[in-house]
Design a protein around this motif. Structure first.
Motif, PDB file in Angstrom:
ATOM      1  N   ILE A  92       0.840  -1.203   0.000  1.00 35.95           N
ATOM      2  CA  ILE A  92       0.000   0.000   0.000  1.00 35.95           C
ATOM      3  C   ILE A  92       0.874   1.251   0.000  1.00 35.95           C
ATOM      4  O   ILE A  92       0.650   2.211  -0.758  1.00 35.95           O
ATOM      5  CB  ILE A  92      -0.949  -0.011   1.210  1.00 35.95           C
ATOM      6  N   GLY A  93       1.883   1.268   0.867  1.00 33.03           N
ATOM      7  CA  GLY A  93       2.771   2.415   0.910  1.00 33.03           C
ATOM      8  C   GLY A  93       3.574   2.589  -0.362  1.00 33.03           C
ATOM      9  O   GLY A  93       3.761   3.711  -0.851  1.00 33.03           O
ATOM     10  N   ALA A  94       4.070   1.482  -0.930  1.00 28.52           N
ATOM     11  CA  ALA A  94       4.890   1.568  -2.135  1.00 28.52           C
ATOM     12  C   ALA A  94       4.094   2.091  -3.327  1.00 28.52           C
ATOM     13  O   ALA A  94       4.550   2.972  -4.066  1.00 28.52           O
ATOM     14  CB  ALA A  94       5.480   0.195  -2.456  1.00 28.52           C
ATOM     15  N   VAL A  95       2.882   1.556  -3.531  1.00 27.79           N
ATOM     16  CA  VAL A  95       2.052   1.993  -4.659  1.00 27.79           C
ATOM     17  C   VAL A  95       1.601   3.443  -4.469  1.00 27.79           C
ATOM     18  O   VAL A  95       1.631   4.255  -5.407  1.00 27.79           O
ATOM     19  CB  VAL A  95       0.842   1.054  -4.821  1.00 27.79           C
ATOM     20  N   GLY A  96       1.189   3.803  -3.251  1.00 32.37           N
ATOM     21  CA  GLY A  96       0.795   5.180  -2.992  1.00 32.37           C
ATOM     22  C   GLY A  96       1.949   6.143  -3.193  1.00 32.37           C
ATOM     23  O   GLY A  96       1.765   7.264  -3.700  1.00 32.37           O
ATOM     24  N   GLY A  97       3.160   5.721  -2.818  1.00 34.81           N
ATOM     25  CA  GLY A  97       4.328   6.574  -3.016  1.00 34.81           C
ATOM     26  C   GLY A  97       4.611   6.821  -4.481  1.00 34.81           C
ATOM     27  O   GLY A  97       4.928   7.947  -4.879  1.00 34.81           O
ATOM     28  N   VAL A  98       4.514   5.790  -5.310  1.00 38.95           N
ATOM     29  CA  VAL A  98       4.760   5.955  -6.745  1.00 38.95           C
ATOM     30  C   VAL A  98       3.757   6.934  -7.355  1.00 38.95           C
ATOM     31  O   VAL A  98       4.111   7.773  -8.191  1.00 38.95           O
ATOM     32  CB  VAL A  98       4.709   4.593  -7.458  1.00 38.95           C
ATOM     33  N   ALA A  99       2.496   6.848  -6.941  1.00 39.48           N
ATOM     34  CA  ALA A  99       1.479   7.780  -7.451  1.00 39.48           C
ATOM     35  C   ALA A  99       1.821   9.220  -7.070  1.00 39.48           C
ATOM     36  O   ALA A  99       1.729  10.140  -7.891  1.00 39.48           O
ATOM     37  CB  ALA A  99       0.111   7.391  -6.912  1.00 39.48           C
ATOM     38  N   GLY A 100       2.222   9.431  -5.814  1.00 42.70           N
ATOM     39  CA  GLY A 100       2.611  10.776  -5.390  1.00 42.70           C
ATOM     40  C   GLY A 100       3.842  11.281  -6.113  1.00 42.70           C
ATOM     41  O   GLY A 100       3.941  12.474  -6.451  1.00 42.70           O
ATOM     42  N   MET A 101       4.787  10.382  -6.367  1.00 40.88           N
ATOM     43  CA  MET A 101       6.002  10.772  -7.084  1.00 40.88           C
ATOM     44  C   MET A 101       5.678  11.229  -8.500  1.00 40.88           C
ATOM     45  O   MET A 101       6.250  12.203  -9.002  1.00 40.88           O
ATOM     46  CB  MET A 101       6.970   9.599  -7.125  1.00 40.88           C
TER      47      MET A 101
END
Length: 409
Positions: free
Chosen positions: A287-296
């Motif tokens: 969840i954190g990894a996918v959400g981080g990529v979207a924010g990036m």
């Protein structure tokens, strides 16, 4: 709990003493350095710290954590104050190499202490607090710079403030830190009730082949090293990036970065608690990894455009800080548990290998990021590279160990 608190405080101190990201623009002007020269100096110093982390981890497993940690904390404070005397790039290189050599060994030691004093049922929460060391250092450095740079315009003022806070905290740690016996360090503790079980005898000081020959060990290191490229880009160049791309003043850029690290600190503990509560690691990490990529991806678009208001920058940095925490807190617990399943007596050695791997990546970031950013597209191209590195981490999560952590009877 007291010993765990001391380990967290020690981690905060040693990371805080080396955190100079908010004052890099002022430092470059005062010493007459280019960003590329600063990157090369930082790369060499971080490489020295990586070697120290690997050596320090093995020594901490063999001779104890505190025996290595206490002298390192005091020596780091001395190196921090010595930075004030720097007037040339060569002097800066010497002081940074000394400081990061001490920091590498000390950080590895504190990671081993956190594992020692945290049973598995609370491991993610404990490592969430431990990460308050590096993240809290970012938050404190950025927050203090945002509040005091308008009063003290010199970068040396920040070094003096950091050194004074760190030295006072060192005294507390020295008097209240403690270590586990080798016999207890060699055991897997699921809950506090396991501590009353019979002593299994002396630890077996076998070589570290049980770690190095295992696939999961290398998947952990490769995956998290790629994932941390974005984090270290923000850590090292975050303030400089905001100043150069969006034209912010150094004090405002420091406030934006403080929002990143403040949200990160809160989310670290929350994500760790949730992972411990659910007895699972991988879904929370994803969840954190996918959400981080979207924010990036959104932030890369802002940088490519070259304009954004202060509210947008604070908002996206708060999102990035939260997403990074949700992935990293449970990952630390999973790494600790997977290595514990292989060799419970070599925790600090495993964290030393992690420290070496990450520092080699930091060297690459310090060398490559300024060169790529100096190109025609500015920072957007480098941030795109960092985002792709994070994207590779997502499928690697499925290859990690650590099935669902079941509640003991």
């Amino acid at each position: 709990m007291r010993y765990l608190l001391m380990a967290v405080l020690a981690s905060l101190i040693v990371n805080f003493e080396g955190e100079i990201s908010p004052i890099v623009p002022l430092l470059l002007d005062d010493l007459g350095m280019s960003l590329t020269t600063y990157g090369l100096i930082g790369a060499l110093a971080v490489a020295v710290g990586g070697v120290s982390a690997a050596i320090g981890g093995r020594l901490a497993d063999r001779y104890g954590r505190v025996l290595l940690l206490v002298p390192a904390l005091l020596l780091a404070a001395v190196c921090n104050y010595a930075t004030v005397l720097v007037h040339t790039p060569a002097q800066f290189l010497l002081v940074r190499c000394l400081l990061l050599f001490v920091e590498g060994a000390a950080t590895t030691t504190t990671a081993g202490l956190v594992r020692d004093f945290s049973p598995r049922l609370g491991r993610a929460t404990a490592f969430g607090f431990w990460t308050w060391g590096p993240i809290g250092a970012n938050f404190l450095a950025a927050g203090i710079a945002g509040l005091t740079l308008t009063l003290f315009t010199s970068w040396r003022s920040q070094i003096i403030i950091m050194g004074t806070i760190a030295l006072a905290s060192c005294v507390v740690v020295v008097f209240f830190i403690a270590d586990l016996s080798p016999q207890l360090r060699a055991r897997v503790i699921t809950s506090e009730s396991d501590m009353v079980a019979p002593d299994p005898g002396a630890a077996d000081p076998r070589p570290a082949r049980g770690l190095m020959a295992n696939r999961v060990f290398w998947v952990h290191l490769v995956g998290i090293t790629l994932w941390l490229v974005w984090y270290w880009t923000l850590n090292i160049f975050g303030t400089t990036l905001l100043v150069q791309t969006f034209g912010l003043k150094e004090s405002l850029a420091a406030i934006v970065m403080a929002a990143t690290w403040g949200c990160n600190m809160v989310a670290l503990v929350a994500a760790g608690w949730l992972s411990d509560r659910l007895r699972t690691r991988k879904p929370v990490i994803l969840i954190g990894a996918v959400g981080g990529v979207a924010g990036m991806a959104y932030f890369v678009a802002l940088v490519d455009r070259g304009q954004a208001d202060l509210g947008q920058l604070i908002g996206i940095h708060a999102l990035l800080g939260t997403a990074m925490a949700v992935a990293f807190g449970p990952w630390m617990a999973l790494f600790s548990e997977d290595m514990e399943d292989l060799r419970p007596d070599l925790q600090a050695t495993a964290w030393g290998a992690f420290g070496l791997s990450v520092r080699l990546m930091i060297v690459a970031v310090l060398i490559a990021a300024p060169v790529v950013a100096a190109g025609g597209t500015g920072w957007s191209r480098w941030l795109l590279i960092a985002m792709i590195c994070n994207l590779f981490f997502v499928p690697l999560v499925s290859l990690l160990g650590g099935s669902r952590r079941r509640r003991p009877r």
